[in-house]
Design a protein around this motif. Sequence first.
Motif, PDB file in Angstrom:
ATOM      1  N   LEU A  58       4.195  -4.285  -9.167  1.00 28.76           N
ATOM      2  CA  LEU A  58       4.865  -4.605  -7.793  1.00 28.76           C
ATOM      3  C   LEU A  58       3.503  -5.398  -6.831  1.00 28.76           C
ATOM      4  CD1 LEU A  58       7.643  -2.102  -7.315  1.00 28.76           C
ATOM      5  CD2 LEU A  58       7.666  -4.233  -8.768  1.00 28.76           C
ATOM      6  N   VAL A  59       3.996  -6.296  -6.113  1.00 27.22           N
ATOM      7  CA  VAL A  59       3.251  -6.659  -5.092  1.00 27.22           C
ATOM      8  C   VAL A  59       3.623  -6.285  -3.571  1.00 27.22           C
ATOM      9  CG1 VAL A  59       2.032  -8.534  -3.923  1.00 27.22           C
ATOM     10  CG2 VAL A  59       2.370  -8.491  -6.458  1.00 27.22           C
ATOM     11  N   ASP A  60       3.118  -5.503  -2.910  1.00 28.58           N
ATOM     12  CA  ASP A  60       3.554  -5.287  -1.427  1.00 28.58           C
ATOM     13  C   ASP A  60       2.588  -5.532  -0.449  1.00 28.58           C
ATOM     14  OD1 ASP A  60       4.614  -3.969   0.710  1.00 28.58           O
ATOM     15  OD2 ASP A  60       4.780  -2.071  -0.212  1.00 28.58           O
ATOM     16  N   SER A  61       3.346  -6.813   0.193  1.00 28.32           N
ATOM     17  CA  SER A  61       2.433  -7.558   1.054  1.00 28.32           C
ATOM     18  C   SER A  61       2.696  -7.132   2.353  1.00 28.32           C
ATOM     19  CB  SER A  61       2.738  -9.163   0.831  1.00 28.32           C
ATOM     20  OG  SER A  61       4.074  -9.244   1.116  1.00 28.32           O
ATOM     21  N   HIS A  62       2.868  -5.989   2.662  1.00 26.35           N
ATOM     22  CA  HIS A  62       3.222  -5.533   4.025  1.00 26.35           C
ATOM     23  C   HIS A  62       2.934  -3.998   4.064  1.00 26.35           C
ATOM     24  CE1 HIS A  62       5.211  -5.946   8.040  1.00 26.35           C
ATOM     25  NE2 HIS A  62       4.536  -5.038   8.206  1.00 26.35           N
ATOM     26  N   VAL A  63       1.721  -3.475   4.300  1.00 24.39           N
ATOM     27  CA  VAL A  63       1.007  -2.041   4.173  1.00 24.39           C
ATOM     28  C   VAL A  63       0.130  -1.859   5.281  1.00 24.39           C
ATOM     29  CG1 VAL A  63       0.200  -0.412   2.768  1.00 24.39           C
ATOM     30  CG2 VAL A  63       1.469  -2.153   1.699  1.00 24.39           C
ATOM     31  N   HIS A  64       0.283  -0.949   6.106  1.00 17.59           N
ATOM     32  CA  HIS A  64      -0.599  -0.681   7.227  1.00 17.59           C
ATOM     33  C   HIS A  64      -1.268   0.752   6.517  1.00 17.59           C
ATOM     34  CE1 HIS A  64       1.332  -2.864  10.525  1.00 17.59           C
ATOM     35  NE2 HIS A  64       2.369  -2.756   9.817  1.00 17.59           N
ATOM     36  N   VAL A  65      -2.420   0.312   6.331  1.00 16.81           N
ATOM     37  CA  VAL A  65      -3.447   1.310   5.724  1.00 16.81           C
ATOM     38  C   VAL A  65      -4.075   2.250   6.701  1.00 16.81           C
ATOM     39  CG1 VAL A  65      -5.444   2.185   4.234  1.00 16.81           C
ATOM     40  CG2 VAL A  65      -3.766   0.292   3.599  1.00 16.81           C
ATOM     41  N   ASN A  66      -4.403   1.455   8.015  1.00 13.88           N
ATOM     42  CA  ASN A  66      -5.089   2.252   9.209  1.00 13.88           C
ATOM     43  C   ASN A  66      -6.534   2.826   9.096  1.00 13.88           C
ATOM     44  OD1 ASN A  66      -2.428   1.820   9.949  1.00 13.88           O
ATOM     45  ND2 ASN A  66      -1.899   3.908   9.448  1.00 13.88           N
ATOM     46  N   ASP A  67      -7.128   2.306   8.036  1.00 16.01           N
ATOM     47  CA  ASP A  67      -8.626   2.782   7.832  1.00 16.01           C
ATOM     48  C   ASP A  67      -9.419   1.609   7.831  1.00 16.01           C
ATOM     49  OD1 ASP A  67     -10.585   4.359   6.809  1.00 16.01           O
ATOM     50  OD2 ASP A  67      -9.986   4.687   4.817  1.00 16.01           O
ATOM     51  N   PRO A  68     -10.366   1.844   8.643  1.00 13.66           N
ATOM     52  CA  PRO A  68     -11.024   2.578   9.417  1.00 13.66           C
ATOM     53  C   PRO A  68     -10.403   3.015  10.673  1.00 13.66           C
ATOM     54  CG  PRO A  68     -12.506   0.925   9.675  1.00 13.66           C
ATOM     55  CD  PRO A  68     -11.456   0.332   8.651  1.00 13.66           C
ATOM     56  N   GLY A  69     -10.852   3.930  11.354  1.00 11.95           N
ATOM     57  CA  GLY A  69     -10.511   4.220  12.724  1.00 11.95           C
ATOM     58  C   GLY A  69      -9.262   5.196  13.242  1.00 11.95           C
ATOM     59  N   ARG A  70      -8.155   5.035  12.204  1.00 17.03           N
ATOM     60  CA  ARG A  70      -6.957   5.961  12.297  1.00 17.03           C
ATOM     61  C   ARG A  70      -6.511   6.324  10.894  1.00 17.03           C
ATOM     62  NH1 ARG A  70      -5.234   1.655  16.345  1.00 17.03           N
ATOM     63  NH2 ARG A  70      -5.314   2.707  18.321  1.00 17.03           N
ATOM     64  N   ALA A  71      -7.662   6.672  10.142  1.00 15.14           N
ATOM     65  CA  ALA A  71      -7.513   7.257   9.108  1.00 15.14           C
ATOM     66  C   ALA A  71      -6.739   8.371   8.832  1.00 15.14           C
ATOM     67  CB  ALA A  71      -8.952   7.308   8.110  1.00 15.14           C
ATOM     68  N   GLU A  72      -6.624   9.110   9.755  1.00 12.00           N
ATOM     69  CA  GLU A  72      -5.679  10.330   9.789  1.00 12.00           C
ATOM     70  C   GLU A  72      -4.145   9.854   9.881  1.00 12.00           C
ATOM     71  OE1 GLU A  72      -6.220   9.382  14.396  1.00 12.00           O
ATOM     72  OE2 GLU A  72      -7.355   9.286  12.462  1.00 12.00           O
ATOM     73  N   TRP A  73      -3.795   8.634   9.976  1.00  7.28           N
ATOM     74  CA  TRP A  73      -2.619   8.264   9.833  1.00  7.28           C
ATOM     75  C   TRP A  73      -2.418   8.041   8.417  1.00  7.28           C
ATOM     76  CZ3 TRP A  73      -0.855   4.202  14.208  1.00  7.28           C
ATOM     77  CH2 TRP A  73      -1.472   4.898  15.317  1.00  7.28           C
ATOM     78  N   GLU A  74      -3.213   7.254   7.712  1.00  2.00           N
ATOM     79  CA  GLU A  74      -3.023   6.960   6.334  1.00  2.00           C
ATOM     80  C   GLU A  74      -4.527   6.435   5.902  1.00  2.00           C
ATOM     81  OE1 GLU A  74      -2.050   7.613   3.569  1.00  2.00           O
ATOM     82  OE2 GLU A  74      -0.073   6.596   3.600  1.00  2.00           O
ATOM     83  N   GLY A  75      -5.146   6.303   4.587  1.00  2.00           N
ATOM     84  CA  GLY A  75      -6.345   5.769   4.345  1.00  2.00           C
ATOM     85  C   GLY A  75      -6.283   5.035   2.995  1.00  2.00           C
ATOM     86  N   PHE A  76      -7.229   4.485   2.770  1.00  2.00           N
ATOM     87  CA  PHE A  76      -7.345   3.622   1.416  1.00  2.00           C
ATOM     88  C   PHE A  76      -7.002   4.588   0.326  1.00  2.00           C
ATOM     89  CE2 PHE A  76      -8.960   0.288   4.111  1.00  2.00           C
ATOM     90  CZ  PHE A  76      -7.985  -0.775   3.524  1.00  2.00           C
ATOM     91  N   SER A  77      -7.543   5.598  -0.127  1.00  2.00           N
ATOM     92  CA  SER A  77      -7.273   6.391  -1.112  1.00  2.00           C
ATOM     93  C   SER A  77      -6.097   7.020  -1.111  1.00  2.00           C
ATOM     94  CB  SER A  77      -8.259   7.609  -0.963  1.00  2.00           C
ATOM     95  OG  SER A  77      -8.215   8.538  -1.958  1.00  2.00           O
ATOM     96  N   SER A  78      -5.477   7.510  -0.087  1.00  2.75           N
ATOM     97  CA  SER A  78      -4.131   7.828  -0.272  1.00  2.75           C
ATOM     98  C   SER A  78      -3.075   6.832  -0.157  1.00  2.75           C
ATOM     99  CB  SER A  78      -3.750   8.697   1.017  1.00  2.75           C
ATOM    100  OG  SER A  78      -3.998   8.101   2.446  1.00  2.75           O
ATOM    101  N   ALA A  79      -3.339   5.780   0.500  1.00  2.00           N
ATOM    102  CA  ALA A  79      -2.351   4.775   0.254  1.00  2.00           C
ATOM    103  C   ALA A  79      -2.262   4.106  -1.148  1.00  2.00           C
ATOM    104  CB  ALA A  79      -2.466   3.757   1.410  1.00  2.00           C
ATOM    105  N   THR A  80      -3.352   3.916  -1.590  1.00  3.17           N
ATOM    106  CA  THR A  80      -3.376   3.108  -2.815  1.00  3.17           C
ATOM    107  C   THR A  80      -3.020   4.047  -3.900  1.00  3.17           C
ATOM    108  OG1 THR A  80      -5.928   3.573  -3.268  1.00  3.17           O
ATOM    109  CG2 THR A  80      -5.059   1.327  -2.285  1.00  3.17           C
ATOM    110  N   ARG A  81      -3.146   5.359  -3.632  1.00  4.14           N
ATOM    111  CA  ARG A  81      -2.851   6.311  -4.853  1.00  4.14           C
ATOM    112  C   ARG A  81      -1.092   6.249  -4.629  1.00  4.14           C
ATOM    113  NH1 ARG A  81      -7.151  10.079  -3.744  1.00  4.14           N
ATOM    114  NH2 ARG A  81      -8.123  10.981  -5.464  1.00  4.14           N
TER     115      ARG A  81
END
Length: 454
Positions: free
Chosen positions: A70-93
Amino acid sequence: MSDANPGTAFDLIIRAAKAVLPDGIGPAEVGIRDGRIIEVATGGDELGGAASASSEAIEIGADQVLLPGLVDSHVHVNDPGRAEWEGFSSATRAAAAGGVTTIVDMPLNSLPPTVNVKALETKREVAAPKAFVDVGFWGGAIPGNTADLRPLHEEGVYGFKCFLEDSGVEEFPPLAPDEMQTDMAEIASFDGMLIVHAEDHEVMTQAPKNSGPKFADFLATRPREAENVAIARVIDAARATGARAHILHLSSADSLGQIAAAKAEGIKLTVETCPHYLVFSAEEIPDGATTHKCCPPIREESNREALWQGLIDGTIDCIVSDHSPSTAELKLLDTGDFGAAWGGISSLQLGLSLVWTEAAKRGIELAEVVRWMSAAPAAVARVADKGAIVAGNDADFAVFAADEEWTVHATDLYHRNQISAYDSRTVRGRVTQTLLRGVPVDFETPAGRLLRAH
């Protein structure tokens, strides 16, 4: 059919009793080499190529379905700067666990926001070592950065996001309608795309203000008219400039008529909606349930059913998550204050199961759901080589047990903050494996790549 290529050697062959292909669901053999689909044999045909001595094979039985990633073209990862909200490692997992093999990251909520090339480079540096799926990036259009749009485009962003109402973060202010049209004209000059959070500021200033726990009061603060007027402004600007324009997270079904008319006129307009608007209705949201707050808001049941019809008739192009996480503290779960709580619903890991559960109730085929969530968003964002099981595309797949029922537990999700509007909800269909360029995602070793447009 088979696009036979005698003598071709494959690294991997996937044999599926059922696969979602561009023309429907059927048996398929897929030959893969160097991470790309080389050949697809359907209808009982066999691959024209050959397995090498080192070739691997994956057999998928009739109780599961092979899907394009699937392709999800609307994702707020928030990293860097607000990585306590989400980050690339957790979001992409989380994405991989939900069968999503490509995300396009939004330009705001990270610090700095992606509004110039330097900020894009910063974001790429952070994302590169953490990505478990492929990641592309949107740029941002804010007051004063028109001159940054072309350089961002040349550096490979997929388009530009703007708000017509307060974004919720001060470093990403909204555009006035005349500024939006100015930016659209600039974007049209290089065939880019402006993607718009369409709620009109003037209408919003006249709406009631709310700072309490009643969902009905919160709903009144984000009226349909705010969306309807803003979408009309986007259509007018796209007509005037010839630019490609995209409406983000459509909530108000009242706008479907003007959207359909604009498309019929030949205006370059596309539209998305999101799982939360297709699953929930305002009538069922308890007061104080700030897990369900998003902007624009979830509306009434009749509105939800009209959105489904908009998908069926093609007025709405695609379904994406608008995964917009925050910490539990920002959701104000203790007070249930909708007015003050952060607005955003996290569903990156759950989207396919959520949408398929509701679609199946309405007699909609799985192949259509997958198209809305793979080929269609890839086409809208112009993400190349993704979204369909066809020769030449990346060998990105999800294996889906379409009939398996399971109950969502927020604490089991990969999202960094394990709070969810879908906690304890029973859904149909579970992703059992995800492959990126022919290799199963192991959730331990990041193998995603950073994507560039054009």
